[in-house]
Design an enzyme around this catalytic site. Structure first.
Site, PDB file in Angstrom:
ATOM      1  N   SER A 227      17.518   3.379  -2.069  1.00  0.00           N
ATOM      2  CA  SER A 227      16.896   2.707  -3.215  1.00  0.00           C
ATOM      3  C   SER A 227      17.939   2.345  -4.252  1.00  0.00           C
ATOM      4  O   SER A 227      18.970   3.031  -4.394  1.00  0.00           O
ATOM      5  CB  SER A 227      15.896   3.695  -3.827  1.00  0.00           C
ATOM      6  OG  SER A 227      15.504   3.270  -5.103  1.00  0.00           O
TER       7      SER A 227
ATOM      8  N   TYR B 253      13.712  12.460  -7.553  1.00  0.00           N
ATOM      9  CA  TYR B 253      13.511  11.498  -6.453  1.00  0.00           C
ATOM     10  C   TYR B 253      14.832  10.793  -6.139  1.00  0.00           C
ATOM     11  O   TYR B 253      15.276  10.736  -4.981  1.00  0.00           O
ATOM     12  CB  TYR B 253      12.426  10.484  -6.830  1.00  0.00           C
ATOM     13  CG  TYR B 253      12.406   9.258  -5.946  1.00  0.00           C
ATOM     14  CD1 TYR B 253      11.948   9.336  -4.634  1.00  0.00           C
ATOM     15  CD2 TYR B 253      12.884   8.026  -6.407  1.00  0.00           C
ATOM     16  CE1 TYR B 253      11.958   8.209  -3.811  1.00  0.00           C
ATOM     17  CE2 TYR B 253      12.891   6.907  -5.599  1.00  0.00           C
ATOM     18  CZ  TYR B 253      12.433   6.998  -4.302  1.00  0.00           C
ATOM     19  OH  TYR B 253      12.448   5.888  -3.501  1.00  0.00           O
TER      20      TYR B 253
ATOM     21  N   LYS C 242      17.673  10.784  -2.718  1.00  0.00           N
ATOM     22  CA  LYS C 242      18.259   9.629  -2.005  1.00  0.00           C
ATOM     23  C   LYS C 242      19.781   9.765  -1.929  1.00  0.00           C
ATOM     24  O   LYS C 242      20.391   9.471  -0.898  1.00  0.00           O
ATOM     25  CB  LYS C 242      17.875   8.316  -2.697  1.00  0.00           C
ATOM     26  CG  LYS C 242      16.391   7.993  -2.638  1.00  0.00           C
ATOM     27  CD  LYS C 242      15.913   7.680  -1.224  1.00  0.00           C
ATOM     28  CE  LYS C 242      14.443   7.368  -1.160  1.00  0.00           C
ATOM     29  NZ  LYS C 242      13.908   7.326   0.211  1.00  0.00           N
TER      30      LYS C 242
HETATM   31  P1  NAD Z   1       4.751   4.873   1.248  1.00  0.00           P
HETATM   32  O1  NAD Z   1       4.387   6.125   0.554  1.00  0.00           O
HETATM   33  O2  NAD Z   1       3.774   3.755   1.270  1.00  0.00           O
HETATM   34  O3  NAD Z   1       5.168   5.187   2.760  1.00  0.00           O
HETATM   35  C1  NAD Z   1       5.744   6.417   3.137  1.00  0.00           C
HETATM   36  C2  NAD Z   1       4.978   6.928   4.348  1.00  0.00           C
HETATM   37  O4  NAD Z   1       5.544   8.160   4.763  1.00  0.00           O
HETATM   38  C3  NAD Z   1       3.494   7.209   4.046  1.00  0.00           C
HETATM   39  O5  NAD Z   1       2.699   6.557   5.016  1.00  0.00           O
HETATM   40  C4  NAD Z   1       3.375   8.733   4.160  1.00  0.00           C
HETATM   41  O6  NAD Z   1       2.116   9.118   4.661  1.00  0.00           O
HETATM   42  C5  NAD Z   1       4.518   9.059   5.118  1.00  0.00           C
HETATM   43  N1  NAD Z   1       5.063  10.407   4.986  1.00  0.00           N
HETATM   44  C6  NAD Z   1       5.472  11.044   3.860  1.00  0.00           C
HETATM   45  N2  NAD Z   1       5.932  12.269   4.156  1.00  0.00           N
HETATM   46  C7  NAD Z   1       5.817  12.411   5.507  1.00  0.00           C
HETATM   47  C8  NAD Z   1       6.116  13.461   6.417  1.00  0.00           C
HETATM   48  N3  NAD Z   1       6.627  14.629   5.988  1.00  0.00           N
HETATM   49  N4  NAD Z   1       5.865  13.272   7.726  1.00  0.00           N
HETATM   50  C9  NAD Z   1       5.330  12.104   8.170  1.00  0.00           C
HETATM   51  N5  NAD Z   1       5.021  11.075   7.364  1.00  0.00           N
HETATM   52  C10 NAD Z   1       5.255  11.233   6.044  1.00  0.00           C
HETATM   53  O7  NAD Z   1       6.154   4.371   0.622  1.00  0.00           O
HETATM   54  P2  NAD Z   1       6.912   2.996   0.801  1.00  0.00           P
HETATM   55  O8  NAD Z   1       6.805   2.244  -0.474  1.00  0.00           O
HETATM   56  O9  NAD Z   1       6.521   2.347   2.073  1.00  0.00           O
HETATM   57  O10 NAD Z   1       8.404   3.538   0.878  1.00  0.00           O
HETATM   58  C11 NAD Z   1       9.026   3.816   2.109  1.00  0.00           C
HETATM   59  C12 NAD Z   1      10.417   4.366   1.850  1.00  0.00           C
HETATM   60  O11 NAD Z   1      11.153   3.430   1.054  1.00  0.00           O
HETATM   61  C13 NAD Z   1      10.423   5.688   1.079  1.00  0.00           C
HETATM   62  O12 NAD Z   1      11.451   6.491   1.603  1.00  0.00           O
HETATM   63  C14 NAD Z   1      10.765   5.262  -0.334  1.00  0.00           C
HETATM   64  O13 NAD Z   1      11.412   6.274  -1.053  1.00  0.00           O
HETATM   65  C15 NAD Z   1      11.681   4.086  -0.089  1.00  0.00           C
HETATM   66  N6  NAD Z   1      11.721   3.132  -1.213  1.00  0.00           N
HETATM   67  C16 NAD Z   1      10.554   2.591  -1.682  1.00  0.00           C
HETATM   68  C17 NAD Z   1      10.583   1.730  -2.789  1.00  0.00           C
HETATM   69  C18 NAD Z   1       9.319   1.151  -3.347  1.00  0.00           C
HETATM   70  O14 NAD Z   1       9.335   0.690  -4.497  1.00  0.00           O
HETATM   71  N7  NAD Z   1       8.206   1.105  -2.603  1.00  0.00           N
HETATM   72  C19 NAD Z   1      11.811   1.397  -3.396  1.00  0.00           C
HETATM   73  C20 NAD Z   1      12.984   1.947  -2.870  1.00  0.00           C
HETATM   74  C21 NAD Z   1      12.932   2.821  -1.772  1.00  0.00           C
HETATM   75  N1  UFG Z   2       6.252  -1.603 -16.034  1.00  0.00           N
HETATM   76  C1  UFG Z   2       5.353  -1.865 -17.066  1.00  0.00           C
HETATM   77  N2  UFG Z   2       4.079  -1.409 -16.928  1.00  0.00           N
HETATM   78  C2  UFG Z   2       3.642  -0.707 -15.832  1.00  0.00           C
HETATM   79  C3  UFG Z   2       4.580  -0.453 -14.796  1.00  0.00           C
HETATM   80  C4  UFG Z   2       5.876  -0.913 -14.934  1.00  0.00           C
HETATM   81  O1  UFG Z   2       5.708  -2.493 -18.071  1.00  0.00           O
HETATM   82  O2  UFG Z   2       2.480  -0.313 -15.786  1.00  0.00           O
HETATM   83  C5  UFG Z   2       7.622  -2.136 -16.146  1.00  0.00           C
HETATM   84  C6  UFG Z   2       8.702  -1.052 -16.148  1.00  0.00           C
HETATM   85  O3  UFG Z   2       8.919  -0.564 -17.434  1.00  0.00           O
HETATM   86  C7  UFG Z   2       9.881  -1.826 -15.557  1.00  0.00           C
HETATM   87  C8  UFG Z   2       9.233  -2.829 -14.597  1.00  0.00           C
HETATM   88  O4  UFG Z   2       7.872  -2.928 -15.017  1.00  0.00           O
HETATM   89  O5  UFG Z   2      10.533  -2.557 -16.567  1.00  0.00           O
HETATM   90  C9  UFG Z   2       9.256  -2.379 -13.138  1.00  0.00           C
HETATM   91  O6  UFG Z   2       8.698  -1.065 -13.053  1.00  0.00           O
HETATM   92  P1  UFG Z   2       8.290  -0.417 -11.641  1.00  0.00           P
HETATM   93  O7  UFG Z   2       7.685   0.919 -11.937  1.00  0.00           O
HETATM   94  O8  UFG Z   2       7.484  -1.383 -10.848  1.00  0.00           O
HETATM   95  O9  UFG Z   2       9.682  -0.286 -10.880  1.00  0.00           O
HETATM   96  P2  UFG Z   2      11.010   0.526 -11.282  1.00  0.00           P
HETATM   97  O10 UFG Z   2      12.119  -0.479 -11.350  1.00  0.00           O
HETATM   98  O11 UFG Z   2      10.805   1.395 -12.442  1.00  0.00           O
HETATM   99  O12 UFG Z   2      11.195   1.488 -10.024  1.00  0.00           O
HETATM  100  C10 UFG Z   2      11.018   1.058  -8.662  1.00  0.00           C
HETATM  101  C11 UFG Z   2      10.547   2.247  -7.835  1.00  0.00           C
HETATM  102  C12 UFG Z   2      11.621   3.279  -7.772  1.00  0.00           C
HETATM  103  C13 UFG Z   2      12.891   2.669  -7.271  1.00  0.00           C
HETATM  104  C14 UFG Z   2      13.287   1.483  -8.118  1.00  0.00           C
HETATM  105  C15 UFG Z   2      14.497   0.798  -7.558  1.00  0.00           C
HETATM  106  O13 UFG Z   2       9.392   2.810  -8.400  1.00  0.00           O
HETATM  107  O14 UFG Z   2      11.248   4.272  -6.860  1.00  0.00           O
HETATM  108  O15 UFG Z   2      12.215   0.550  -8.165  1.00  0.00           O
HETATM  109  O16 UFG Z   2      14.281   0.485  -6.218  1.00  0.00           O
HETATM  110  F1  UFG Z   2      13.863   3.583  -7.326  1.00  0.00           F
END
Ligand code: NAD
Ligand code: UFG
Length: 345
Positions: A131, A155, A159
Site C-alpha cells: 500500500s 496497519y 505492510k
Molecule cells: P477486503 O477486506 O475486501 O479483502 C480481503 C479479503 O481477505 C476478505 O475477503 C477477507 O474475508 C479475507 N481475509 C482476511 N483475513 C483472512 C484470513 N486470515 N484467511 C482468509 N481470508 C482472510 O480488502 P481489499 O480492499 O480487497 O484489500 C485487499 C488487500 O489489499 C489487503 O491486503 C489490503 O491491505 C490491501 N490494500 C487495500 C487498499 C484499499 O484501499 N482497498 C489499499 C492498499 C492496499
Molecule cells: N475523506 C473524507 N471523508 C470521508 C472519508 C475520507 O473527507 O468520509 C477524505 C480523507 O480525509 C482523504 C480522502 O478522502 O483526504 C481519501 O480518504 P480514504 O479514507 O478514502 O483513503 P486514504 O488515502 O486515507 O487511505 C486509503 C486506505 C489505506 C491505504 C491508503 C493508501 O484506506 O488503507 O489509501 O493506499 F493505506
C-alpha cells in the site's frame, strides 16, 4: 495455469479473479469470508462465465494451506488476505499483527513446505498487496518507489514488516520470485454493476461513503478538513479504478512467470484529485446530489499523495486506463443496483 488468490472474495481480489480468468488463467479463490460475503462467488461465476474454484478457510492455518497448494499446484499466489481498517488497527494492533503478519508468515511457510514435499514443483511466484501507506507522510509528490518508507499506524506497520520479510526470504532463497504492488486508492467497481466494494457497517473510505450518501443510506458526507495546503484545501489522492488495479495484477503475474526475479512497484494513475473534485465528478455522472459538511481533519491523514507510476509501465508494461468519471460511474452503477451491497442479492 492456476493462480491462488488469498482473500480472493474481497474487493480487490474478486475483481482480479475476473481479470485473470479473462486472460486464460484459472483463479482459485481462498477466503474465510471474515470481510466478504459468500454471494460474491455466484457473481464471480456469473460475470466470468465459468465456475470459480473456492477454498474456504484461514490463511493462518499453515497445514491446510500446504494441502491447498499441493492440491492445486498454482503457478502463482496473490496474497490479498488481511485486515485493512486503519482506525481499527490503532485500537486493536494485535489483531493486525496476528492476521496480517501472521498470515504472511503462514503462507510463506506453507509455500516452502509444499515445494519441499511437492515432487519437484517450483516455488510459485508470489504477488503481495502492499500500500501507499508505506510512504507515511511523503515529503513531496509524485512518489517514486525509492522514497523512504515509514508508518503512521499499526496497519501500515504490518505492510512494512511483510515487505521486509519478503525481501529477507528472497535473499535466503533465490528461487523465490516476489512482486510487491503498492496500491494507491482503489475505487470503482466492475462495469457490469454485479460486483463492487461492499464495506460492512460505516465505510472508512471516501468513495463508498459518497455512494451511500447518493443512494440515501446516509444523510451527508463529512469532508475531513478544508485547510490543507492543496488547491481547494481538501485532501488529494491518487484514485485508481479497481479494474485497472486488477489488470496490474495480471501484468505482475505475467512478468514473474516470464522470468522476472521480482519487483516493487506503485500502482496508481499519477494524477491526484481532491475530495471536492471527487464529490463534483460523482454528482455529475450520477445526477444525484451529495450533501457534505466540512469537518475537522481526520487524525493521521496526509495532505496529498499520488504516485509516479513510471516503473510499473517500464517493468510490467502496465498503465491505468480509466479516469475519475469512469471510477464514479462504475461505483454508482454498483451501489444503485445493489443498495445493500451483496446483501441485496
Ligand atoms: P477486503 O477486506 O475486501 O479483502 C480481503 C479479503 O481477505 C476478505 O475477503 C477477507 O474475508 C479475507 N481475509 C482476511 N483475513 C483472512 C484470513 N486470515 N484467511 C482468509 N481470508 C482472510 O480488502 P481489499 O480492499 O480487497 O484489500 C485487499 C488487500 O489489499 C489487503 O491486503 C489490503 O491491505 C490491501 N490494500 C487495500 C487498499 C484499499 O484501499 N482497498 C489499499 C492498499 C492496499
Ligand atoms: N475523506 C473524507 N471523508 C470521508 C472519508 C475520507 O473527507 O468520509 C477524505 C480523507 O480525509 C482523504 C480522502 O478522502 O483526504 C481519501 O480518504 P480514504 O479514507 O478514502 O483513503 P486514504 O488515502 O486515507 O487511505 C486509503 C486506505 C489505506 C491505504 C491508503 C493508501 O484506506 O488503507 O489509501 O493506499 F493505506
Amino acid at each position: 495455469m492456476k493462480i491462488l488468490l488469498t482473500g480472493g472474495a474481497g474487493y480487490i481480489g474478486s475483481h482480479t479473479a475476473i481479470a485473470l480468468a479473462a486472460e486464460g488463467f484459472e483463479p482459485v479463490v481462498l477466503d474465510n469470508f471474515s470481510n466478504s460475503h459468500p454471494t460474491v462467488m455466484e457473481r464471480l461465476t456469473e460475470v466470468s462465465g465459468r465456475s470459480m474454484l473456492l477454498e474456504q478457510g484461514d490463511v493462518l492455518d499453515t497445514d491446510w494451506l500446504r494441502q491447498v497448494l499441493q492440491r492445486h499446484h498454482p503457478v502463482a499466489v496473490v496474497h490479498f488476505a488481511g485486515d485493512k481498517a486503519v482506525g481499527e488497527s490503532v485500537a486493536q494492533p494485535l489483531k493486525y499483527f496476528h492476521n496480517n503478519v501472521g498470515g504472511a508468515v503462514s503462507l510463506m511457510r506453507a509455500m516452502v513446505q509444499a515445494t519441499a514435499t511437492g515432487g519437484g514443483d517450483r516455488t510459485p511466484a508470489l504477488v503481495f498487496s502492499s500500500s501507499a501507506t508505506v510512504y507515511g507522510d511523503p515529503a513531496t509528490v509524485p512518489i517514486t518507489e525509492d522514497f523512504p518508507r515509514s508508518h503512521t499506524n499499526p496497519y501500515g506497520h504490518t505492510k512494512l514488516v511483510i515487505e521486509d520479510m519478503l525481501t529477507a526470504q528472497c535473499k535466503a532463497d533465490p528461487t523465490w520470485r516476489v512482486g510487491v504492488l503498492r496500491y494507491f486508492n482503489p475505487v470503482g467497481a466492475h462495469p457490469s454493476g454485479r460486483m463492487g466494494e461492499d464495506p460492512d457497517g460505516m465505510p472508512n473510505n471516501l468513495m463508498p461513503f459518497v455512494t451511500q450518501v447518493a443512494v440515501g443510506r446516509r444523510p451527508f458526507l463529512n469532508v475531513y478538513g478544508n485547510d490543507y495546503p492543496t488547491p481547494d484545501g481538501t485532501g488529494v489522492r491518487d484514485y485508481i479504478h479497481v479494474m485497472d488495479l486488477a489488470s496490474g495484477h495480471v501484468a505482475a503475474v505475467r512478468t514473474l512467470l516470464q522470468g522476472s526475479q521480482g519487483f516493487t512497484v506503485n500502482l496508481g494513475t499519477g494524477r491526484g484529485h481532491s475530495v471536492l473534485e471527487v464529490v463534483r465528478a460523482f454528482e455529475q455522472v450520477s445526477g444525484r446530489a451529495v450533501p457534505y459538511r466540512i469537518a475537522p481533519r481526520r487524525a493521521g491523514d496526509v495532505a496529498q499523495c499520488w504516485a509516479d507510476p513510471t516503473l510499473a509501465r517500464t517493468l510490467l508494461g502496465w498503465k491505468a486506463r480509466f479516469g475519475l468519471e469512469d471510477m464514479c460511474a462504475d461505483a454508482w452503477r454498483w451501489q444503485n443496483l445493489n443498495p445493500q451491497g451483496y446483501r441485496s442479492a
